[in-house]
Design an enzyme around this catalytic site. Sequence first.
Site, short mmCIF file in Angstrom:
data_model
loop_
_atom_site.label_atom_id
_atom_site.label_comp_id
_atom_site.label_asym_id
_atom_site.label_seq_id
_atom_site.Cartn_x
_atom_site.Cartn_y
_atom_site.Cartn_z
N LYS A 35 84.74 210.23 90.35
CA LYS A 35 84.07 210.92 91.45
C LYS A 35 84.55 212.38 91.57
O LYS A 35 83.85 213.21 92.14
CB LYS A 35 84.21 210.16 92.77
CG LYS A 35 85.60 210.17 93.38
CD LYS A 35 85.82 211.31 94.29
CE LYS A 35 87.21 211.39 94.89
NZ LYS A 35 88.38 211.13 94.05
N THR A 66 85.11 212.88 99.46
CA THR A 66 85.57 213.99 98.63
C THR A 66 84.50 215.06 98.48
O THR A 66 84.78 216.25 98.59
CB THR A 66 85.98 213.48 97.23
OG1 THR A 66 86.89 212.41 97.39
CG2 THR A 66 86.65 214.58 96.43
#
Lengths: 343, 343
Positions: free
Chosen positions: B195, B252
């Site tokens: 990610k 994030t």
Amino acid sequence: VVASHVETTAILGGGSWGTALAIHLARLGRSSRLWFRDPQQARRTERSRINTKYLPQWTIPEEVELLSDLGKALRGATAAVVVVPSRSLWDVARDIRENGPAHDILWISATKGIVGEEGRRPSEILREALGLDQVAVLAGPSLSEEVLRGLPTAVVAASETEAPAVRTQNLFHGPRFRVYTASDVIGVELGVSLKNVLAIAAGLAQELGLGHNGYGALLTRGLAEICRLGVKLGARRETFLGLAGLGDLVTTCGSPLSRNHQVGRRLARGEALEDILDALGCVAEGVPTVSAALALAGRAGVEMPITAKVYEILFRGKDPRQALEELMLRPPGDEDGSSRSGW
Amino acid sequence: VVASHVETTAILGGGSWGTALAIHLARLGRSSRLWFRDPQQARRTERSRINTKYLPQWTIPEEVELLSDLGKALRGATAAVVVVPSRSLWDVARDIRENGPAHDILWISATKGIVGEEGRRPSEILREALGLDQVAVLAGPSLSEEVLRGLPTAVVAASETEAPAVRTQNLFHGPRFRVYTASDVIGVELGVSLKNVLAIAAGLAQELGLGHNGYGALLTRGLAEICRLGVKLGARRETFLGLAGLGDLVTTCGSPLSRNHQVGRRLARGEALEDILDALGCVAEGVPTVSAALALAGRAGVEMPITAKVYEILFRGKDPRQALEELMLRPPGDEDGSSRSGW
């Protein structure tokens, strides 16, 4: 992409998304008829070529015929997109039926929401009311303003057999509006409808200062409960990882423009639901969807702790901050455990 | 939650996350040893009780012993958390091995990243280097600052058999830091590592004005390609819908604080990668992970169009805006089609 055979397209519903779809088609060089349920609004829009209520910044091109006569909108149509608020769907479907046979038309639902205690999906309602075999669904992360600004957008066209989805794709696909096909109609409709409940929760959370960690957890556990319900109702799990699940969730919950998000933020500031809905002056689909979702979940035997808290906040006067605390204090379990709910 | 038997815990790595975990344990009433690889940094931190480099706002409580002697950190330890940058992992593992047998310790990896051309996961490296049967993984959406501010956070503790994950859960779980157990170690590590590549892409996209629709599509198609690779490598698809997949991705990519996000934003402004990394003065795990991910994908025969574009931008001087355009112009296919890639 194979060139589409030329469709004669009726877009039923002159809200922001219906209007945006009509303008989008015009930009692809395709004419359409945009039907308003309210004759006054049709006339007003006809005069100014602007949908002042929903999309005041955008002129509607000449390729879009504006009308309030449903029979005229559907005469000779080969494709029809239904994009009315979910609460009007049964009424509009009845009006359509009274306007003659619907079988030669490609029906496409772009309405979001789960309707009533029975928790019916929009395409189900159209199939039943119009006696159709299939209704395609066009859905995904697509804020109207951004589509009109030419910002890149990707959505799905879903139908049980391939042909309706591919025809829908051919009709709407453009260089900056990507249309993927899919076959899980149930999952697509549940994903884009139920995520509006989480958008309310996201607005609440943002206003309460939840933070990025909590926001990630909220969306994850929220999508998990939507997925649990969806799978019980016949959807495929992968769909919730796709554009109509994760994609629409991220876009809607992250956009301060989303009506449902605004509902959440204002609830957290202590405003009353009625006042908020009055002030918005338009439909926040997440509000009626909350009750429908819980009714469905109850019958399916699925726990939806986040949806249940949103319900208590909306309709039972529950304090938002306390609701959030209670969610956090649930005992944690196994992450995928469908029996242990956590949140 | 069952009360944990008292662990003697070593936290190996005094970066921001290692330090935050030590402070978190202290707040739960649990002492720990926080090991710094750099003796100077250990001494400096010992003097001020503040990790000035990574967490300058937070005082480290007395329950945290600060040291740079690995043997001392591990002596009598019953649990050890490895939380060093992935590029130092082999070296640290070798140092650990030289400090004596590791078998009586519960090993927990909190390092993110995929290492080298072989694409090794942190827990794999530790198992191999230390000759261990199992290493638990603690991961999920958990910005250090927010954990320390007491904002709600939910993470996963994963291990192949139940016991290490449950012990990890018992050690770290607290009222505002929820720890779920999971068994898909491969999926959890791939999710939280890969990610970071998408966080770079999200930073690029934000700076280029992609919009909310495109952002939703980017995260969805990005997670889809991570999931395709993960499933080929033995992970379970559901994991990518969980906290270590979707959750960590949303947190994030949505946080301007994320280093990887900053890398993307600055690249889009035309800064050179070297200058950006110098200016950050700390590790952005997404950067080395891009190459490792593509190496893995190549061997597994999986297409990762978004990761490939991020690679071209980072290492081949590709123009970010053009890369984004090229992604958008790929022909659309079936949404779940693993053979037709789309993005």
